[in-house]
Scaffold this active site. Structure first.
Site, PDB file in Angstrom:
ATOM      1  N   ALA A  65      27.882  22.180  60.038  1.00  0.00           N
ATOM      2  CA  ALA A  65      27.617  21.576  58.727  1.00  0.00           C
ATOM      3  C   ALA A  65      27.936  22.640  57.681  1.00  0.00           C
ATOM      4  O   ALA A  65      27.924  23.836  57.977  1.00  0.00           O
ATOM      5  CB  ALA A  65      26.161  21.149  58.645  1.00  0.00           C
ATOM      6  N   GLY A 108      26.727  21.858  63.764  1.00  0.00           N
ATOM      7  CA  GLY A 108      27.045  20.445  63.588  1.00  0.00           C
ATOM      8  C   GLY A 108      28.374  20.068  64.233  1.00  0.00           C
ATOM      9  O   GLY A 108      28.578  18.916  64.621  1.00  0.00           O
ATOM     10  N   GLU A 131      22.606  27.877  64.973  1.00  0.00           N
ATOM     11  CA  GLU A 131      21.750  27.681  63.790  1.00  0.00           C
ATOM     12  C   GLU A 131      20.637  28.710  63.700  1.00  0.00           C
ATOM     13  O   GLU A 131      20.255  29.139  62.609  1.00  0.00           O
ATOM     14  CB  GLU A 131      21.135  26.278  63.796  1.00  0.00           C
ATOM     15  CG  GLU A 131      22.089  25.159  63.438  1.00  0.00           C
ATOM     16  CD  GLU A 131      22.814  24.566  64.640  1.00  0.00           C
ATOM     17  OE1 GLU A 131      22.832  25.207  65.722  1.00  0.00           O
ATOM     18  OE2 GLU A 131      23.363  23.461  64.506  1.00  0.00           O
TER      19      GLU A 131
HETATM   20  C1  HXC Z   1      30.564  26.675  55.309  1.00  0.00           C
HETATM   21  C2  HXC Z   1      32.006  27.916  56.563  1.00  0.00           C
HETATM   22  C3  HXC Z   1      31.337  27.552  57.754  1.00  0.00           C
HETATM   23  C4  HXC Z   1      30.227  26.666  57.634  1.00  0.00           C
HETATM   24  C5  HXC Z   1      32.969  28.848  58.276  1.00  0.00           C
HETATM   25  N1  HXC Z   1      33.014  28.715  56.943  1.00  0.00           N
HETATM   26  N2  HXC Z   1      31.957  28.153  58.789  1.00  0.00           N
HETATM   27  N3  HXC Z   1      31.618  27.485  55.369  1.00  0.00           N
HETATM   28  N4  HXC Z   1      29.879  26.277  56.396  1.00  0.00           N
HETATM   29  N5  HXC Z   1      29.551  26.245  58.685  1.00  0.00           N
HETATM   30  C6  HXC Z   1      33.962  29.322  55.996  1.00  0.00           C
HETATM   31  C7  HXC Z   1      33.669  30.803  55.824  1.00  0.00           C
HETATM   32  O1  HXC Z   1      32.628  30.996  54.873  1.00  0.00           O
HETATM   33  C8  HXC Z   1      35.010  31.291  55.308  1.00  0.00           C
HETATM   34  O2  HXC Z   1      35.137  30.959  53.961  1.00  0.00           O
HETATM   35  C9  HXC Z   1      36.001  30.412  56.089  1.00  0.00           C
HETATM   36  O3  HXC Z   1      35.275  29.271  56.510  1.00  0.00           O
HETATM   37  C10 HXC Z   1      36.552  31.126  57.319  1.00  0.00           C
HETATM   38  O4  HXC Z   1      35.450  31.598  58.098  1.00  0.00           O
HETATM   39  P1  HXC Z   1      35.277  33.131  58.559  1.00  0.00           P
HETATM   40  O5  HXC Z   1      33.829  33.338  58.819  1.00  0.00           O
HETATM   41  O6  HXC Z   1      35.963  34.054  57.638  1.00  0.00           O
HETATM   42  O7  HXC Z   1      36.102  33.087  59.944  1.00  0.00           O
HETATM   43  P2  HXC Z   1      35.887  33.987  61.228  1.00  0.00           P
HETATM   44  O8  HXC Z   1      35.616  35.418  60.864  1.00  0.00           O
HETATM   45  O9  HXC Z   1      37.029  33.645  62.121  1.00  0.00           O
HETATM   46  O10 HXC Z   1      34.518  33.455  61.904  1.00  0.00           O
HETATM   47  C11 HXC Z   1      34.488  32.141  62.410  1.00  0.00           C
HETATM   48  C12 HXC Z   1      33.018  31.711  62.703  1.00  0.00           C
HETATM   49  C13 HXC Z   1      32.184  31.916  61.411  1.00  0.00           C
HETATM   50  C14 HXC Z   1      32.451  32.543  63.839  1.00  0.00           C
HETATM   51  C15 HXC Z   1      33.068  30.243  63.117  1.00  0.00           C
HETATM   52  O11 HXC Z   1      32.860  31.299  60.302  1.00  0.00           O
HETATM   53  C16 HXC Z   1      30.802  31.334  61.504  1.00  0.00           C
HETATM   54  O12 HXC Z   1      29.893  31.946  62.088  1.00  0.00           O
HETATM   55  N6  HXC Z   1      30.586  30.180  60.869  1.00  0.00           N
HETATM   56  C17 HXC Z   1      29.275  29.557  60.764  1.00  0.00           C
HETATM   57  C18 HXC Z   1      28.877  28.933  62.064  1.00  0.00           C
HETATM   58  C19 HXC Z   1      27.498  28.317  61.947  1.00  0.00           C
HETATM   59  O13 HXC Z   1      26.500  28.999  61.674  1.00  0.00           O
HETATM   60  N7  HXC Z   1      27.436  27.013  62.127  1.00  0.00           N
HETATM   61  C20 HXC Z   1      26.176  26.254  62.011  1.00  0.00           C
HETATM   62  C21 HXC Z   1      25.933  25.806  60.601  1.00  0.00           C
HETATM   63  S1  HXC Z   1      24.416  24.999  60.429  1.00  0.00           S
HETATM   64  P3  HXC Z   1      35.506  32.085  52.849  1.00  0.00           P
HETATM   65  O14 HXC Z   1      35.468  31.300  51.574  1.00  0.00           O
HETATM   66  O15 HXC Z   1      34.503  33.160  52.985  1.00  0.00           O
HETATM   67  O16 HXC Z   1      36.883  32.509  53.254  1.00  0.00           O
HETATM   68  C22 HXC Z   1      24.649  23.523  61.087  1.00  0.00           C
HETATM   69  C23 HXC Z   1      23.443  22.642  61.084  1.00  0.00           C
HETATM   70  C24 HXC Z   1      23.762  21.263  61.544  1.00  0.00           C
HETATM   71  O17 HXC Z   1      25.694  23.154  61.525  1.00  0.00           O
HETATM   72  C25 HXC Z   1      22.610  20.364  61.202  1.00  0.00           C
HETATM   73  C26 HXC Z   1      22.827  18.913  61.217  1.00  0.00           C
HETATM   74  C27 HXC Z   1      24.080  18.378  60.779  1.00  0.00           C
END
Ligand code: HXC
Length: 257
Positions: A65, A108, A131
């Site tokens: 998400a 998500g 998360e």
């Molecule tokens: C918003 C996100 C994002 C996310 C990545 N991006 N994941 N933006 N929400 N979930 C954005 C980053 O901020 C970045 O933007 C761009 O995408 C590229 O990501 P990077 O982090 O630079 O890439 P990388 O170093 O290759 O790392 C990839 C990754 C990392 C390991 C997947 O992006 C990551 O940890 N993402 C978050 C994963 C996460 O926590 N997911 C759960 C979210 S909570 P900029 O602008 O900085 O370039 C959730 C709750 C669900 O899902 C609940 C119910 C629906």
């Protein structure tokens, strides 16, 4: 449609939905989920479509998400807006949905993949519920569907540690149907869809419904409990700190408050 691309007939009777926010690794913002909801309603009603494939791109199925969209929300706003309700359309779709997953399927994104009826993955796919690392919990079925799919012990480890599974691990755990090289995973997903689409759509739909009945009554209660608990994490400083730290690209400091 800005955030998804729909091809109604990628093959006869097979529709393809591609998530299309590549720069953000297909982070699932409300607009994208609204479009996905609308597309699924339309495809479900379209007699020329029998099977739906949902995919992302090579690097990401979806990285979760959209953290930036929800980081500052309060728990009350999360409950009152109940934006994650649009996600229900995925499980309410009557036609089979095959998730074709490459790259990150996290949070998500992993939940979205698990809501599909089957998953065909590329060798590069990574599944996880990270998360906890940003001060919250899965909120779209992760605690429930992961546990049904791979059992309590493995599900506990994945969700409490936020670790990722490789495609092969996910397959050996029973989360994923098949793993193929990056070059062919989508072709293989389409092949499977074509085979299913060649059979009676009535039999296919009824079989899907019957399989889902094995766990659906428990699932409903579990999903509602999980969603409320997910919203509740937004009452904590730790959720604010975790998501802020992700956006600011630093390590979070948790206090248990
Ligand atoms: C918003 C996100 C994002 C996310 C990545 N991006 N994941 N933006 N929400 N979930 C954005 C980053 O901020 C970045 O933007 C761009 O995408 C590229 O990501 P990077 O982090 O630079 O890439 P990388 O170093 O290759 O790392 C990839 C990754 C990392 C390991 C997947 O992006 C990551 O940890 N993402 C978050 C994963 C996460 O926590 N997911 C759960 C979210 S909570 P900029 O602008 O900085 O370039 C959730 C709750 C669900 O899902 C609940 C119910 C629906």
């Amino acid at each position: 449609m800005n955030f998804i691309k729909v091809t109604e007939q990628v093959e006869p009777f097979v529709a393809l939905i591609e998530l299309n926010r590549p720069k953000e690794l297909n982070a699932l913002n409300h607009e994208l989920m609204g479009e996905l909801h609308q597309a699924l309603v339309q495809l479900d009603a379209n007699e020329a479509v029998r099977v739906i494939i949902l995919t992302g791109n090579e690097k990401a199925f979806a990285a979760g998400a959209d953290v930036k969209q929800m980081a500052d929300k309060t728990a009350i706003e999360m409950v009152m807006e109940d934006r994650f309700k649009t996600w229900d359309q995925i499980k309410n779709t009557k036609k089979p949905i095959i998730g074709a997953v490459s790259g990150f399927a996290l949070g998500g994104g992993c939940e979205l993949a698990m809501t599909c009826d089957m998953i065909v993955a590329s060798e590069t796919a990574k599944f996880g519920q990270p998360e906890v690392r940003i001060g919250t919990i899965p909120g779209a079925g992760g605690t429930q569907r992961m546990t049904y799919a791979i059992g309590k012990a493995k599900s506990m480890e994945l969700i409490l540690s936020g670790r990722f599974l490789t495609a092969n691990e996910a397959q050996s755990y029973g989360l994923v149907n098949h793993v193929f090289p990056l070059e062919t995973y989508l072709i293989e997903a389409i092949k499977l869809a074509k085979e299913i689409a060649s059979y009676s759509p009535i039999a296919v739909q009824l079989a899907k419904e019957a399989i889902n009945h094995t766990f659906e009554t428990h699932l409903e209660e579990g999903l509602a409990f999980e969603r409320k608990s997910f919203y509740l994490t937004f009452a904590s400083n730790d959720q604010k700190e975790g998501m802020k730290a992700f956006i600011e690209k630093r390590t979070p400091s948790y206090t248990g408050k």
